[in-house]
Design a protein around this motif. Sequence first.
Motif, PDB file in Angstrom:
ATOM      1  N   ASP A  67       4.616  -5.764   6.711  1.00 43.34           N
ATOM      2  CA  ASP A  67       5.670  -6.823   6.308  1.00 43.34           C
ATOM      3  C   ASP A  67       6.715  -6.384   5.466  1.00 43.34           C
ATOM      4  O   ASP A  67       7.780  -6.814   5.990  1.00 43.34           O
ATOM      5  CB  ASP A  67       4.754  -7.807   5.673  1.00 43.34           C
ATOM      6  N   LYS A  68       6.434  -5.361   4.678  1.00 47.48           N
ATOM      7  CA  LYS A  68       7.860  -4.975   3.914  1.00 47.48           C
ATOM      8  C   LYS A  68       7.212  -3.604   3.130  1.00 47.48           C
ATOM      9  O   LYS A  68       6.166  -3.352   2.744  1.00 47.48           O
ATOM     10  CB  LYS A  68       8.516  -6.071   3.087  1.00 47.48           C
ATOM     11  N   LEU A  69       8.360  -3.046   2.770  1.00 40.16           N
ATOM     12  CA  LEU A  69       8.242  -1.769   2.188  1.00 40.16           C
ATOM     13  C   LEU A  69       8.230  -2.171   0.461  1.00 40.16           C
ATOM     14  O   LEU A  69       9.173  -3.082   0.258  1.00 40.16           O
ATOM     15  CB  LEU A  69       9.549  -0.858   2.142  1.00 40.16           C
ATOM     16  N   VAL A  70       7.286  -1.573  -0.297  1.00 44.36           N
ATOM     17  CA  VAL A  70       7.245  -1.994  -1.520  1.00 44.36           C
ATOM     18  C   VAL A  70       8.084  -0.720  -2.229  1.00 44.36           C
ATOM     19  O   VAL A  70       8.817  -1.148  -3.190  1.00 44.36           O
ATOM     20  CB  VAL A  70       5.682  -1.664  -2.189  1.00 44.36           C
ATOM     21  N   GLY A  71       8.077   0.495  -1.920  1.00 41.17           N
ATOM     22  CA  GLY A  71       8.636   1.629  -2.612  1.00 41.17           C
ATOM     23  C   GLY A  71       8.217   2.964  -2.178  1.00 41.17           C
ATOM     24  O   GLY A  71       7.142   2.996  -1.453  1.00 41.17           O
ATOM     25  N   THR A  84       2.525  15.006  -4.339  1.00 42.04           N
ATOM     26  CA  THR A  84       2.827  14.061  -3.163  1.00 42.04           C
ATOM     27  C   THR A  84       3.863  12.773  -3.035  1.00 42.04           C
ATOM     28  O   THR A  84       3.812  12.582  -4.555  1.00 42.04           O
ATOM     29  CB  THR A  84       1.413  13.427  -2.868  1.00 42.04           C
ATOM     30  N   VAL A  85       4.267  12.827  -2.201  1.00 46.49           N
ATOM     31  CA  VAL A  85       5.204  11.298  -2.223  1.00 46.49           C
ATOM     32  C   VAL A  85       4.450  10.350  -1.503  1.00 46.49           C
ATOM     33  O   VAL A  85       4.236  10.559  -0.223  1.00 46.49           O
ATOM     34  CB  VAL A  85       6.409  12.051  -1.685  1.00 46.49           C
ATOM     35  N   THR A  86       4.672   9.254  -1.730  1.00 49.10           N
ATOM     36  CA  THR A  86       3.922   8.042  -1.023  1.00 49.10           C
ATOM     37  C   THR A  86       4.918   7.042  -0.759  1.00 49.10           C
ATOM     38  O   THR A  86       5.766   6.771  -1.372  1.00 49.10           O
ATOM     39  CB  THR A  86       2.863   7.430  -1.745  1.00 49.10           C
ATOM     40  N   VAL A  87       4.598   6.557   0.486  1.00 55.96           N
ATOM     41  CA  VAL A  87       5.605   5.403   0.921  1.00 55.96           C
ATOM     42  C   VAL A  87       4.588   4.290   0.961  1.00 55.96           C
ATOM     43  O   VAL A  87       3.718   4.300   1.603  1.00 55.96           O
ATOM     44  CB  VAL A  87       6.242   5.594   2.244  1.00 55.96           C
ATOM     45  N   GLU A 125      -2.027   1.130  -9.472  1.00 54.86           N
ATOM     46  CA  GLU A 125      -1.586   0.068 -10.477  1.00 54.86           C
ATOM     47  C   GLU A 125      -0.042  -0.255 -10.429  1.00 54.86           C
ATOM     48  O   GLU A 125       0.303  -1.470 -10.431  1.00 54.86           O
ATOM     49  CB  GLU A 125      -2.178   0.280 -11.894  1.00 54.86           C
ATOM     50  N   ILE A 126       0.690   0.615 -10.726  1.00 56.11           N
ATOM     51  CA  ILE A 126       2.023   0.752 -10.701  1.00 56.11           C
ATOM     52  C   ILE A 126       2.662   0.259  -9.356  1.00 56.11           C
ATOM     53  O   ILE A 126       3.482  -0.803  -9.304  1.00 56.11           O
ATOM     54  CB  ILE A 126       2.683   2.330 -10.829  1.00 56.11           C
ATOM     55  N   ILE A 127       2.032   0.720  -8.085  1.00 54.14           N
ATOM     56  CA  ILE A 127       2.425   0.243  -6.763  1.00 54.14           C
ATOM     57  C   ILE A 127       2.118  -1.343  -6.804  1.00 54.14           C
ATOM     58  O   ILE A 127       3.158  -2.295  -6.439  1.00 54.14           O
ATOM     59  CB  ILE A 127       1.926   0.734  -5.732  1.00 54.14           C
ATOM     60  N   ILE A 128       0.969  -1.689  -7.064  1.00 52.21           N
ATOM     61  CA  ILE A 128       0.657  -2.970  -6.949  1.00 52.21           C
ATOM     62  C   ILE A 128       1.506  -3.936  -8.007  1.00 52.21           C
ATOM     63  O   ILE A 128       1.927  -4.879  -7.476  1.00 52.21           O
ATOM     64  CB  ILE A 128      -0.863  -3.333  -7.445  1.00 52.21           C
ATOM     65  N   ASN A 129       1.793  -3.421  -9.068  1.00 46.42           N
ATOM     66  CA  ASN A 129       2.853  -4.287 -10.292  1.00 46.42           C
ATOM     67  C   ASN A 129       4.043  -4.285  -9.603  1.00 46.42           C
ATOM     68  O   ASN A 129       4.840  -5.503  -9.534  1.00 46.42           O
ATOM     69  CB  ASN A 129       2.497  -3.506 -11.457  1.00 46.42           C
ATOM     70  N   ASP A 130       4.470  -3.229  -8.898  1.00 49.93           N
ATOM     71  CA  ASP A 130       5.941  -3.369  -8.268  1.00 49.93           C
ATOM     72  C   ASP A 130       6.021  -4.188  -7.055  1.00 49.93           C
ATOM     73  O   ASP A 130       6.838  -4.988  -6.529  1.00 49.93           O
ATOM     74  CB  ASP A 130       6.269  -1.909  -7.744  1.00 49.93           C
ATOM     75  N   ALA A 131       4.711  -4.405  -6.541  1.00 49.73           N
ATOM     76  CA  ALA A 131       4.691  -5.249  -5.124  1.00 49.73           C
ATOM     77  C   ALA A 131       5.014  -6.969  -5.665  1.00 49.73           C
ATOM     78  O   ALA A 131       5.186  -7.836  -4.791  1.00 49.73           O
ATOM     79  CB  ALA A 131       3.600  -5.248  -4.455  1.00 49.73           C
ATOM     80  N   SER A 132       4.875  -7.008  -6.940  1.00 44.25           N
ATOM     81  CA  SER A 132       5.037  -8.492  -7.401  1.00 44.25           C
ATOM     82  C   SER A 132       3.883  -9.604  -6.508  1.00 44.25           C
ATOM     83  O   SER A 132       4.674 -10.419  -6.038  1.00 44.25           O
ATOM     84  CB  SER A 132       6.440  -9.042  -7.369  1.00 44.25           C
ATOM     85  N   LEU A 133       2.750  -9.104  -6.563  1.00 49.29           N
ATOM     86  CA  LEU A 133       1.752 -10.153  -5.867  1.00 49.29           C
ATOM     87  C   LEU A 133       1.702 -11.502  -6.275  1.00 49.29           C
ATOM     88  O   LEU A 133       1.607 -11.668  -7.538  1.00 49.29           O
ATOM     89  CB  LEU A 133       0.567  -9.561  -5.522  1.00 49.29           C
TER      90      LEU A 133
END
Length: 133
Positions: A67-71, A84-87, A125-133
């Motif tokens: 659906d969309k890029l988180v970061g 590692t770099v993750t998308v 946890e950072i990724i999920i927080n950035d997604a603002s679910l």
Amino acid sequence: MSKYRNPALTVDTLIIDNNKIVLIKRLNNPFKNHWALPGGFVEYGEKVEDAAVREAKEETGLDITLDKLVGVYSDPNRDPRGHTVTVAYIAHIIGGKLHSDSDAKDAIFIEIDDLKDVDLAFDHEIIINDASL
């Protein structure tokens, strides 16, 4: 002469369904037996979007649409195996049935509100927080 090194490229996907998110329990180290977002390494010649869809299917049995890029997450210390770099993406389910496979020991749906009680692998946890679910 020094050896030139590159970080490894990975993908992680937040699969959302009815205010729930899919987590997998890692089968292998690092973070063996910890909960994580479905994801993994991008193969040579593969688009990151295709890798996210493939890894989700391999680890969860689910067919998804992004659906969309988180970061993009590039902290050199995010993975103890090396840089590692993750998308990271948000996705929704279009088919399949949830089950663990590949390098996942288990796969579950968890209420988004219950994530605060889960000790997650890597920087998920950072990724999920950035997604603002």
